[in-house]
Write an enzyme that holds these catalytic residues in place. Structure first.
Site, PDB file in Angstrom:
ATOM      1  N   GLY A 242       0.796  -1.221   0.000  1.00 28.74           N
ATOM      2  CA  GLY A 242       0.000   0.000   0.000  1.00 28.74           C
ATOM      3  C   GLY A 242       0.828   1.270   0.000  1.00 28.74           C
ATOM      4  N   HIS A 243       0.145   2.357  -0.278  1.00 28.09           N
ATOM      5  CA  HIS A 243       0.815   3.655  -0.442  1.00 28.09           C
ATOM      6  C   HIS A 243       1.557   4.092   0.822  1.00 28.09           C
ATOM      7  CE1 HIS A 243      -2.327   5.985   1.791  1.00 28.09           C
ATOM      8  NE2 HIS A 243      -3.105   5.004   1.363  1.00 28.09           N
ATOM      9  N   ASN A 244       2.731   4.660   0.599  1.00 29.25           N
ATOM     10  CA  ASN A 244       3.601   5.199   1.651  1.00 29.25           C
ATOM     11  C   ASN A 244       4.140   4.142   2.615  1.00 29.25           C
ATOM     12  OD1 ASN A 244       1.621   7.847   1.141  1.00 29.25           O
ATOM     13  ND2 ASN A 244       3.801   8.305   1.403  1.00 29.25           N
TER      14      ASN A 244
END
Length: 332
Positions: A242-244
């Site tokens: 997932g993002h970041n």
């Protein structure tokens, strides 16, 4: 067809030959199905029992093996048979698919892209504006590299993979078919008038050196800054990052596992197949998350976690043992 004597193979492995054969070795194979000209492996004592019925003429074994090879058969004793196996497989590996020309005539390469020496770009690839691809990298047919990406040296990107804009991949990486690097993170917020409003994902993905990403896996771009995969990470097929999220060095994620947004993994973390990690959690160096587990809170370095929700592995095993006894007692 490649063939080697046992002595030629041992020149690479630098082990000790026990026994004797004159047969040329034609291929590596599993103990149970190997034939009389093939080499196999015994990496664990529990597999020693299969040697008697195997037809393999040679086995690469650990130094502490407790059986003898037998007549007209041989062992190559090494410190680590599993690592030695990778060297033997490399010896017998067929060459990769051939590029007849370095740049296929159907590839579309923007005039601002910088292409290094001996880069190979296959049919129907797209390389966008201001992309940099360094020397000895290969893009197999139908790869897409969008604007302002950088791809390091000696990296292989297999067919169907997509690297979206402003993402960066290091040296000596392998991106397997249909992997996606830099898709939008899953960001939406409810709005009383519009329903679910998309949150722009304006960051990117940074992948270190010697990273491998499996087929159909996805590494989402950061919402703000970067999703980061450290050097030496190995990502299996069908994995979601997932993002970041930020992965340290030498992390392993097995198939169907997933990280929600903003997860932090330390160095050497192992995530088992189908395990799920909640957003904004931190998993410390060397921790192991068992297959199918669900992590909802931070995990200390070196811990092994099991279960859903995941708890200390020792506690999980005790609970399962107690539950099993209770079920068995209820049947009496």
């Amino acid at each position: 067809m490649k063939q080697f004597t046992i002595e030629e193979i041992n020149e690479v492995l630098k082990g000790t030959i026990v026994g004797s054969i004159t047969t040329k070795i034609t291929a590596p194979e599993q103990l149970e199905v190997a034939n009389e000209t093939e080499i196999s492996f015994i990496g664990n004592k529990k597999y020693e029992k299969f040697w008697a019925t195997s037809k393999a003429c040679v086995a690469v074994v650990n130094e502490d093996i407790s059986i003898e090879p037998g007549e007209n058969r041989a062992f190559i004793k090494v410190k680590n048979a599993d690592l030695a196996m990778s060297q033997v497989l490399t010896l017998f590996a067929p060459p990769p698919p051939v590029f007849k020309t370095n740049i296929h005539s159907t590839a579309t390469i923007d005039e601002t892209a910088k292409i290094g020496n001996n880069v190979k770009i296959g049919a129907n690839c797209y390389v966008g504006p201001n992309v940099t691809i360094e020397e000895n990298t290969a893009l197999y047919p139908n790869v897409t590299i969008l604007d302002e990406c950088t791809i390091g040296k000696n990296t292989t990107i297999w067919s169907g993979a997509v690297v979206r804009e402003r993402c960066h991949i290091g040296n000596d990486c392998i991106i397997h078919p249909n992997a996606t690097i830099g898709a939008d993170g899953f960001g939406f917020r409810p709005d009383p008038e519009k329903g679910l409003v998309k949150i722009p994902q304006i960051g990117n993905v940074i992948i270190g050196n010697n990273v491998e990403i499996g087929a159909n896996s996805s590494v989402d771009r950061g919402k703000f800054s970067s999703t980061i995969l450290g050097d030496g990470c190995k990502i299996d097929n069908l994995v979601q990052i997932g993002h970041n999220s930020k992965l340290g060095m030498f992390c392993i994620m097995a198939g169907n596992s997933g990280l929600a947004g903003s997860v932090t993994l330390g160095n050497g973390v192992i995530i088992g197949g189908s395990a799920s990690i909640k957003d904004h959690t931190t998993i410390g160096d060397g921790a192991i998350i068992g297959a199918g587990s669900g992590v909802a809170a931070d995990v200390e370095a070196g811990k092994t976690m099991l279960g859903y929700p995941a708890i200390d592995a020792k506690d999980a095993l005790r609970q399962w043992a107690i539950l099993k006894r209770m079920v068995n007692d209820s049947k009496k």
